[in-house]
Design an enzyme around this catalytic site. Structure first.
Site, PDB file in Angstrom:
ATOM      1  N   TYR A 143     -42.453 -32.382 -60.798  1.00 31.03           N
ATOM      2  CA  TYR A 143     -42.792 -32.293 -59.399  1.00 31.03           C
ATOM      3  C   TYR A 143     -43.928 -31.384 -59.243  1.00 31.03           C
ATOM      4  CZ  TYR A 143     -42.156 -30.515 -54.584  1.00 31.03           C
ATOM      5  OH  TYR A 143     -42.219 -30.162 -53.254  1.00 31.03           O
ATOM      6  N   ASP A 248     -48.596 -26.270 -64.833  1.00 28.60           N
ATOM      7  CA  ASP A 248     -47.997 -26.043 -63.727  1.00 28.60           C
ATOM      8  C   ASP A 248     -46.693 -25.052 -63.921  1.00 28.60           C
ATOM      9  OD1 ASP A 248     -46.617 -25.601 -61.417  1.00 28.60           O
ATOM     10  OD2 ASP A 248     -46.502 -27.766 -60.841  1.00 28.60           O
ATOM     11  N   LYS A 276     -43.617 -19.254 -56.520  1.00 31.93           N
ATOM     12  CA  LYS A 276     -42.203 -18.776 -56.595  1.00 31.93           C
ATOM     13  C   LYS A 276     -42.056 -17.280 -56.980  1.00 31.93           C
ATOM     14  CE  LYS A 276     -40.032 -23.360 -57.359  1.00 31.93           C
ATOM     15  NZ  LYS A 276     -39.498 -23.732 -56.263  1.00 31.93           N
TER      16      LYS A 276
HETATM   17  C1  LIG Z   1     -43.313 -26.748 -60.950  1.00 32.43           C
HETATM   18  C2  LIG Z   1     -43.741 -26.794 -59.257  1.00 32.43           C
HETATM   19  N1  LIG Z   1     -44.951 -27.046 -59.018  1.00 32.43           N
HETATM   20  C3  LIG Z   1     -45.209 -26.854 -57.694  1.00 32.43           C
HETATM   21  C4  LIG Z   1     -44.100 -26.780 -56.777  1.00 32.43           C
HETATM   22  C5  LIG Z   1     -44.290 -26.645 -55.350  1.00 32.43           C
HETATM   23  O1  LIG Z   1     -44.092 -25.209 -54.949  1.00 32.43           O
HETATM   24  P1  LIG Z   1     -44.057 -24.901 -53.213  1.00 32.43           P
HETATM   25  O2  LIG Z   1     -42.531 -25.354 -53.011  1.00 32.43           O
HETATM   26  O3  LIG Z   1     -44.275 -23.334 -53.341  1.00 32.43           O
HETATM   27  O4  LIG Z   1     -45.136 -25.328 -52.591  1.00 32.43           O
HETATM   28  C6  LIG Z   1     -42.683 -26.444 -57.184  1.00 32.43           C
HETATM   29  C7  LIG Z   1     -41.845 -26.157 -56.281  1.00 32.43           C
HETATM   30  O5  LIG Z   1     -40.631 -26.238 -56.573  1.00 32.43           O
HETATM   31  C8  LIG Z   1     -42.686 -26.713 -58.292  1.00 32.43           C
HETATM   32  O6  LIG Z   1     -41.305 -26.623 -59.001  1.00 32.43           O
END
Ligand SMILES: Cc1ncc(COP(=O)(O)O)c(C=O)c1O
Length: 437
Positions: A143, A248, A276
């Protein structure tokens, strides 16, 4: 019998003016009702009905120091007294950027934004501009936020895996109504942890491919670790074939190590995203990367925008989070890891004792607990065999026992959790698993 009547009443009232009654769609999944929080401190959170929980949801990850950490609050408070946000440059930005470039192996420079989604958008834009190519490889079960350019149906088996660039199996389903199918035209979806799949795709099609983006650990689908050599292979291939490698690290950053998974595994991507835990609960995300890619922002080739980027409050929160995590030689991260190990070990023992088939996959203070008729879960197909409904019941029963866990199975441990919390959680899980068995 635990009462959730006040949460139920507020949800009903909110549903008339707040779309869906919740502020982020995922939150609607909590049973028996999406809880209304009243207050939180340390490892504990209380709802409006007066129920108190040991919290492993941790706001979906950001509360790495636990809730209302005094050091963090003090620094945010101090920053606010000087002005919340300026729309001008300030020394807080400089200080946090400096610290991050020291901490994050791949980051010669960083750029700030407000959410993980935005950081991923910027990283993809940088990769395309840098390479002059347009296609992005992403993996099944990962994700990367909810922007139209990368959001696929998740984490569902109906994401179609691309066979080859432009091939018949190349359509990927959008994650939501309202998302143009054409927004995913540049995305190639591959199975993860499969060296052959990525090697043959990149060797055939690297001339079209700007970037490979990956969670370094597949935290969003089962907390699956990379197979030995897999991330190394991604690094080798992308370096050889002129493709940007993006980690990521929105979940793994400030969690698997202060320098993230790239530090823990010793593999340096070209770009990374963080979010986060970076702000300890304040909206803050970042892209970090090699100077020759990041300089596309400086020379104006790539636009990087955002009214609230680099706010005084967010910078103070980032700096305070680093200070707390670095204190006493990184004692907090080491403790989180120890506690997570005893929790995951305890859950595995309980599964055995109750004769329930399940898997606890974890690395560092983030892990996934699932009920699945398999000895191990090492890929997305195996993860898809889990019994989500049974786990949702487990999560609901844990609430009644005073433990808040995410209904999907992903747990976070914070610096505020204690050995007593872990013991109480395992005792609660013991009772709940006895009921489930
Ligand atoms: C690996 C990863 N990338 C990007 C995101 C997106 O982050 P946000 O919810 O702060 O937009 C998340 C959110 O859970 C994530 O787990």
């Amino acid at each position: 019998m635990t009462s959730y009547s006040e949460s139920q009443r507020l949800l009903a009232e909110a549903s008339s003016c707040l779309a869906g009654g919740v502020a982020s769609s995922l939150r609607a999944a909590m049973k028996p009702v999406p809880l209304y929080a009243a207050s939180a401190s340390g490892s504990r959170i209380r709802d409006v009905d007066g129920n108190e929980y040991i919290d492993y949801l941790l706001a979906y990850g950001p509360s790495v120091l636990g809730h209302a950490h005094p050091g963090l609050i003090e620094r945010i408070h101090r920053a606010m007294q000087h002005g919340i946000t300026f729309g001008l440059q300030h020394e807080g930005e400089l200080a946090l950027a400096k610290r991050l470039t020291e901490i994050l192996p791949c980051a010669d420079q960083v750029a700030f934004s407000g959410s993980g989604t935005e950081a991923v958008m910027l990283a993809l834009r940088l990769a395309r501009a840098y390479t002059g190519k347009r296609r992005i490889v992403r993996f099944h079960g990962h994700y990367h936020g909810w922007s139209d350019g990368i959001f696929t149906s998740f984490p569902s088996a109906d994401m179609r895996v691309s066979g080859a660039v432009g091939g018949a199996a190349d359509t990927i389903l959008p994650g939501t109504a309202g998302q143009s199918e054409s927004s995913l035209e540049d995305i190639i979806l591959l199975p993860w942890n499969d060296e052959q799949a990525i090697e043959s795709l990149l060797r055939d099609s690297h001339a079209d491919i700007a970037a490979v983006i990956t969670e370094p650990v597949m935290c969003n689908s089962g907390c699956i670790a990379p197979k030995p050599g897999y991330l190394e292979k991604l690094r080798e291939l992308t370096a050889e074939l002129g493709v940007v490698l993006i980690f990521d690290e929105v979940i793994t950053g400030f969690r698997l190590a202060l320098g993230g998974a790239q530090q823990r595994f010793g593999i340096t991507p070209d770009l990374m995203t963080m979010g986060k835990a970076l702000g300890g609960g304040i909206a803050l995300s970042a892209v970090g990367g090699k100077r020759d890619i990041m300089k596309l922002i400086e020379d104006g080739t790539v636009s990087h925008l955002g009214t609230l980027n680099g706010s005084g409050v967010a910078m103070a929160a980032g700096l305070a989070t680093i200070d707390e995590l670095e204190r006493n030689d990184g004692e907090a991260l080491a403790r989180m890891e120890r506690l997570a190990d005893s929790l995951t070990g305890g859950l595995r023992t309980l599964l055995e004792q109750h004769g329930i088939q399940g898997v606890v996959n974890g690395i560092g203070p983030v892990f996934h607990f699932m009920f699945v008729p398999l000895a191990e879960v090492t890929d997305f197909d195996a993860f898809s065999k889990r019994d989500s409904a049974r786990y949702a019941t487990f999560a609901e029963l844990m609430l009644q026992e005073g433990v808040l866990v995410r209904p999907s199975g992903l747990w976070y441990v914070s610096a505020a959790h204690t050995e007593q919390d872990i013991a109480a959680t395992l005792a609660a899980a013991d009772r709940v698993l006895a009921r489930l068995a």
